[in-house]
Motif scaffolding. Structure first.
Motif, PDB file in Angstrom:
ATOM      1  N   HIS A 198      -9.564  -6.535  -3.620  1.00  9.89           N
ATOM      2  CA  HIS A 198     -10.425  -5.234  -3.417  1.00  9.89           C
ATOM      3  C   HIS A 198      -9.048  -4.249  -3.127  1.00  9.89           C
ATOM      4  N   PRO A 199      -8.922  -3.070  -3.945  1.00  9.61           N
ATOM      5  CA  PRO A 199      -7.775  -2.308  -3.478  1.00  9.61           C
ATOM      6  C   PRO A 199      -7.542  -1.781  -2.111  1.00  9.61           C
ATOM      7  N   ALA A 200      -8.732  -1.651  -1.694  1.00  7.83           N
ATOM      8  CA  ALA A 200      -8.543  -0.975  -0.369  1.00  7.83           C
ATOM      9  C   ALA A 200      -7.928  -1.788   0.867  1.00  7.83           C
ATOM     10  N   LEU A 201      -8.070  -3.294   0.772  1.00 12.53           N
ATOM     11  CA  LEU A 201      -7.457  -4.168   1.574  1.00 12.53           C
ATOM     12  C   LEU A 201      -6.079  -4.144   1.254  1.00 12.53           C
ATOM     13  N   ALA A 202      -5.549  -4.172  -0.162  1.00 15.94           N
ATOM     14  CA  ALA A 202      -4.360  -3.973  -0.520  1.00 15.94           C
ATOM     15  C   ALA A 202      -3.381  -2.770   0.192  1.00 15.94           C
ATOM     16  N   ALA A 203      -4.379  -1.787   0.094  1.00 13.85           N
ATOM     17  CA  ALA A 203      -3.680  -0.374   0.547  1.00 13.85           C
ATOM     18  C   ALA A 203      -3.600  -0.562   2.253  1.00 13.85           C
ATOM     19  N   MET A 259       2.751   2.485  -3.460  1.00 12.50           N
ATOM     20  CA  MET A 259       2.219   1.907  -4.760  1.00 12.50           C
ATOM     21  C   MET A 259       2.985   0.730  -5.448  1.00 12.50           C
ATOM     22  N   GLU A 260       4.195   0.647  -5.228  1.00 13.32           N
ATOM     23  CA  GLU A 260       4.977  -0.363  -5.689  1.00 13.32           C
ATOM     24  C   GLU A 260       4.463  -1.674  -4.491  1.00 13.32           C
ATOM     25  N   LEU A 261       4.535  -1.454  -3.383  1.00 13.22           N
ATOM     26  CA  LEU A 261       3.966  -2.548  -2.539  1.00 13.22           C
ATOM     27  C   LEU A 261       2.724  -2.999  -2.715  1.00 13.22           C
ATOM     28  N   GLN A 262       1.641  -1.998  -2.929  1.00  9.42           N
ATOM     29  CA  GLN A 262       0.289  -2.314  -3.154  1.00  9.42           C
ATOM     30  C   GLN A 262       0.144  -3.269  -4.516  1.00  9.42           C
ATOM     31  N   LEU A 295       1.907  -3.494   7.198  1.00  5.79           N
ATOM     32  CA  LEU A 295       3.097  -4.201   7.172  1.00  5.79           C
ATOM     33  C   LEU A 295       4.172  -3.254   7.332  1.00  5.79           C
ATOM     34  N   LEU A 296       3.966  -1.841   6.907  1.00  4.18           N
ATOM     35  CA  LEU A 296       5.030  -0.939   7.225  1.00  4.18           C
ATOM     36  C   LEU A 296       4.918  -0.641   8.797  1.00  4.18           C
ATOM     37  N   ASP A 306      -2.426  -7.516  11.670  1.00  3.93           N
ATOM     38  CA  ASP A 306      -3.582  -7.350  11.166  1.00  3.93           C
ATOM     39  C   ASP A 306      -3.895  -6.512  10.211  1.00  3.93           C
ATOM     40  N   ILE A 307      -4.066  -6.894   8.711  1.00  2.84           N
ATOM     41  CA  ILE A 307      -4.154  -6.419   7.670  1.00  2.84           C
ATOM     42  C   ILE A 307      -5.297  -5.471   7.324  1.00  2.84           C
TER      43      ILE A 307
END
Length: 419
Positions: A286-291, A376-379, A297-298, A350-351
């Motif tokens: 799921h892209p939303a969880l990656a974002a 975007m690179e991190l995602q 993390l930031l 907590d991601i």
């Protein structure tokens, strides 16, 4: 005059037992209040802004300046004049006389000049243009993962993946030959190392400046489809001095790879140390969880941990204190990102947290111009690494990892991993 008796010293050293957390000294200052005073090596006593609300308010305030030539601007690291030999001092003076040293361009300028110069590069980092690069970045990530999987193990993730991926991406965006990556990586490390002397930094900046000047010169009259060509066209049109174009190129080249490289490596280490969070990210598409994971993390790591430096242009009421005109100010990203009034249980990774209020990229008009590209690179990088190497693990103990306590950008020097 403010008394310095009993005033705490400015100390950004993170604890070896808690390498992901802000420095204990910074956390202690935050407990005292969101705006306090701190003593620097030279005896000056700038204000320390550690609260989240105060961080955003101060960085959005037009009554502060980023111009380091203004009186009162904090100097968080000791200048090299006290330690340079006479020969080194003469060498430095000759370099200053004979060369035009590229600076950090618009990031150390105030509006309206800051805004004028910044607009010349914002288009390259616009969200729509960055999203159009996602497929190409995915290809780059996969290529380096292919090399990792085909090679020996254990492997240093920094050298094999975290550093080359953003280096190649920024090279393609700027139009810089990737074959020169060792040259600009070495000089970039010198610039951001807190232990580097003034002479060493100037030498590194001069080398990068000469290099970028040659590339921009090649683009004048023969532009390509890259950011250096866009800057060269501005120079040719008379809109931008060539030396300023060089400074902008230096800034984007070293900032565009060094910060993201450290985030890839340190973020991976944080996930390896939190296997439940790693599994959540690895096992979903799921892209939303990656974002969400990237924002968290930031927030959690906040690798720009040297403080954002400002000087007051007028009296400012902030956090129950009066900052007087001419006072120096240090704005601390990492404590703002651990402010419990904004982030519940802030010391927990907590991601799934909504961390979009994080200030790892700063805030206001001077917020990082390249943040859409970094996000975007991190995602792309984190999920690809974890899914393609699902058994990824450290190849050493955490207490044997060498962290970059000496840099303005936090991270690890090496990250031995295996699978």
């Amino acid at each position: 005059m403010t008394s310095t008796v009993g005033m705490p010293e400015y100390d950004i050293a993170r604890a070896a037992s808690c390498p992901f957390d802000p420095a204990p000294a910074m956390q202690a200052r935050q407990q005292e209040g969101p705006v306090t005073r701190v003593r620097l090596w030279d005896g000056s006593t700038p204000w320390l802004v550690t609260g989240h609300a105060e961080h955003r308010a101060l960085l959005a305030d037009q009554r502060v300046s980023v111009d380091h030539s203004r009186p009162g601007m904090p100097r968080t690291t000791q200048g090299s004049a006290e330690t340079m030999t006479e020969a080194e001092t003469q060498q430095l003076m000759q370099m200053l006389k004979d060369t035009s040293i590229p600076g950090l361009s618009f990031i150390l300028k105030d509006d309206p000049e800051h805004a004028r110069l910044r607009r010349m590069v914002t288009g390259a980092f616009a969200v729509r243009r960055v999203e159009a690069m996602r497929t190409a970045v995915q290809r780059i990530v996969d290529e380096f993962l292919d090399k990792m999987l085909a090679g020996p193990k254990p492997v240093d993730l920094v050298e094999a993946f975290a550093l080359p991926v953003p280096s190649l991406v920024i090279c393609e965006l700027l139009g810089v030959p990737y074959s020169d990556h060792e040259f600009f990586q070495d000089n970039s490390r010198t610039i951001i190392n807190r232990a580097s002397s003034t002479l060493q930094r100037i030498e590194a900046q001069t080398k990068l400046g000469d290099y970028l000047d040659d590339l921009i010169g090649e683009r004048i009259g023969k532009p390509g489809d890259d950011l250096l060509s866009a800057l060269a066209e501005r120079v040719e049109a008379g809109d931008l001095p060539r030396q300023e174009a060089v400074s902008m190129g230096v800034l984007m080249l070293f900032a565009g790879h060094e910060t993201t490289a450290n985030m890839i490596a340190l973020g991976t280490l944080a996930l390896l140390e939190h296997p439940d969070q790693l599994a959540l990210l690895r096992d979903t598409d799921h892209p939303a969880l990656a974002a969400s994971a990237v924002e968290e993390l930031l927030r959690y790591l906040t690798i720009t941990h040297g403080g954002l430096l400002r000087v007051a242009l007028a009296d400012i009421e902030l956090g129950g204190q009066t900052i007087r005109e001419g006072d120096g100010i240090i704005v601390v990203n990492e404590t703002a990102n651990r402010d419990s009034t904004v982030f519940a249980d802030p010391d927990r990774l907590d991601i799934r947290r909504d961390a979009r209020q994080q200030v790892a990229f700063g805030h206001g008009v001077h917020a990082c111009v390249g943040q859409p590209l970094a996000r975007m690179e991190l995602q792309v990088a984190y999920p690809a690494l974890l899914r393609r190497i699902p058994s990824l693990r450290l190849a050493t103990d955490l207490d044997r990892i060498s962290f970059k306590h000496d840099g303005f950008v936090y991270g690890v020097y090496e990250l031995p991993v295996t699978w």
